[in-house]
Design an enzyme around this catalytic site. Structure first.
Site, short mmCIF file in Angstrom:
data_model
loop_
_atom_site.label_atom_id
_atom_site.label_comp_id
_atom_site.label_asym_id
_atom_site.label_seq_id
_atom_site.Cartn_x
_atom_site.Cartn_y
_atom_site.Cartn_z
N CYS A 176 0.80 -1.22 0.00
CA CYS A 176 0.00 0.00 0.00
C CYS A 176 0.84 1.27 0.00
O CYS A 176 0.29 2.37 -0.17
CB CYS A 176 -0.95 -0.01 1.19
SG CYS A 176 -2.04 -1.45 1.24
N HIS A 326 -3.28 6.95 2.07
CA HIS A 326 -3.73 5.65 1.59
C HIS A 326 -5.07 5.34 2.22
O HIS A 326 -5.27 5.50 3.43
CB HIS A 326 -2.69 4.58 1.97
CG HIS A 326 -3.23 3.19 1.90
ND1 HIS A 326 -3.84 2.68 0.77
CD2 HIS A 326 -3.24 2.19 2.83
CE1 HIS A 326 -4.21 1.43 1.01
NE2 HIS A 326 -3.87 1.11 2.24
N ASN A 356 -10.21 -0.56 0.45
CA ASN A 356 -8.74 -0.49 0.40
C ASN A 356 -8.27 -1.09 -0.92
O ASN A 356 -8.32 -2.30 -1.11
CB ASN A 356 -8.16 -1.26 1.59
CG ASN A 356 -6.64 -1.23 1.64
OD1 ASN A 356 -5.98 -0.91 0.65
ND2 ASN A 356 -6.08 -1.59 2.78
#
EC number: 2.3.1.180
Length: 400
Positions: A176, A326, A356
């Protein structure tokens, strides 16, 4: 564990004033942008995830030119999975998921859908916004942890885009945090390697590595792709003010999708000398996550990293127009914003719609903010990625 901190472009007003008496200019044959040098500062430190501070050791360094972000694009799969859809396959409900994560929907690749095609679509849109022809791209960076080829997907993207000059194309694997690392890598290639137009793509399909019977993880992840065009420019126009990057392998146990233990043909090697050879084909396990530890890690390290990058740029939280993290969990985003004293109206978040999406989350949210008119040329953005590895990092950038 490792740490890196980055160049400070002379576009930062405070730094430009501080260094103005030291400017030196030299020229030679060729374009002026290739041979103009400005004296700027950079600083670095090596510290762990539990100990970070603003670096106070500064030494002059020459940077010949800068880089700026001039185009963005994104792409999502057509299949949308809502929280109510998930409630049909695991013991959960919309309220339970949304209260704990902020997520309501996510997109998932299915059937013959290809992550490479999704990434190529996002890249194509970024090129269109930047008004750059594919033949003018001299580097493609594919930030992903889920390539469709063991050896990487970036060359296939440059092929799909029709880049005829065989631009250098390679993958970056940093989960990520990947897109932030991709931005910094693009800047380093431009500043030190003579590249002019770099495509930085973040794309992941973590849905393929999710245990859809585990409500602790299947509710979190979605698939998407996002891209930006990073272009060389004069040092005065530099759009990457500072960065701060870290990794800590000790935390790997908290978030991983490890390779399964090798299975071997036990019938071989009756004399015992080659009993475990040859191994059978390897595969990866589903994502395993200790949510509480990841939450603690993010809430501790991400604000520290952003504060460090802001300090290197001579800025503070009041100087940024947008906070773009993020998109992992709304509670993390809110906690970091509170620590940095950034009001809700200056936070970019589309987590509710996509979940996500790993390396895709930052460029996906950025592209939507640009196309909606919220992010305008000249806006300063503090962005940060964090995730498996453990890896984390931040960059202070200017759009346009």
């Amino acid at each position: 564990m490792a740490n890196a901190s980055g160049f400070l472009g002379s576009s930062v007003p405070a730094l430009r004033r501080a260094t103005q008496p030291q400017h030196s200019i030299s020229s030679s044959r060729g374009s002026s942008s290739d041979f103009v040098f400005k004296r700027v500062f950079c600083c670095s430190a090596v510290q762990g995830s539990d100990r970070q501070s603003l670096g106070d050791s500064r030494s002059p360094r020459l940077v010949s030119r800068g880089c700026k972000l001039i185009g963005s694009g994104s792409a999502i799969p057509s299949l949308q999975i809502s929280n109510d859809d998930l409630a049909k396959i695991v013991d959960t409900n919309d309220e339970w998921i949304s209260v704990r994560t902020g997520i309501r929907n996510r997109r998932v690749l299915t059937g013959k859908d290809s992550l490479t095609n999704l990434a190529s679509e996002a890249a194509r849109k970024a090129l269109e916004m930047a008004q750059i022809d594919a033949d003018d791209v001299d580097m493609v960076l594919m930030c992903t942890s889920t390539p469709e080829d063991l050896f990487g997907s970036a060359p296939q993207i440059s092929k799909a885009l029709g880049c005829k000059k065989n631009p250098l194309s390679y993958d970056i694997t940093a989960a990520c945090s990947g897109f932030v690392l991709g931005l910094v890598s693009a800047a380093c290639h431009i500043r030190g390697g003579g590249f002019n137009n770099v495509l930085v793509i973040g794309a992941d399909s973590l849905s393929r590595y999710v245990d859809w019977t585990d409500r602790g993880t299947c509710i979190l992840f979605g698939d998407a792709a996002g891209a930006v065009v990073v272009q060389s420019c004069d040092a005065e126009e530099d759009g990457l003010f500072a960065f701060d990057l870290h990794s800590d392998g000790d935390g790997q146990r908290h978030l991983k999708a490890a390779i399964k233990e090798d299975e071997v043909d036990k019938a071989l090697g009756s004399n015992g000398s080659i009993r475990d050879f040859p191994p059978r084909r390897s595969s990866y396990s589903c994502i395993q996550m200790n949510g509480k530890e990841v939450f603690r890690f993010a809430c501790r390290c991400v604000p520290q990293s952003i504060e460090s990058a802001l300090g290197k740029a001579g800025l503070n939280g009041s100087n940024i127009d947008w906070l773009l993290l993020h998109q992992a969990n709304q509670r993390i985003i809110d906690a970091v914003a509170t620590r940095l004293e950034v009001p809700q109206e200056r936070i970019i978040s589309n987590l509710a719609n996509y979940g996500n999406t790993s390396a895709a989350s930052i460029p996906l949210a950025l592209d939507e903010a640009v196309r909606s008119g919220n992010v305008k040329p000249g806006h300063v953005i503090a962005t940060a990625g964090f995730g498996a590895g453990l890896t984390w990092g931040s960059a202070i950038i200017r759009w346009g």
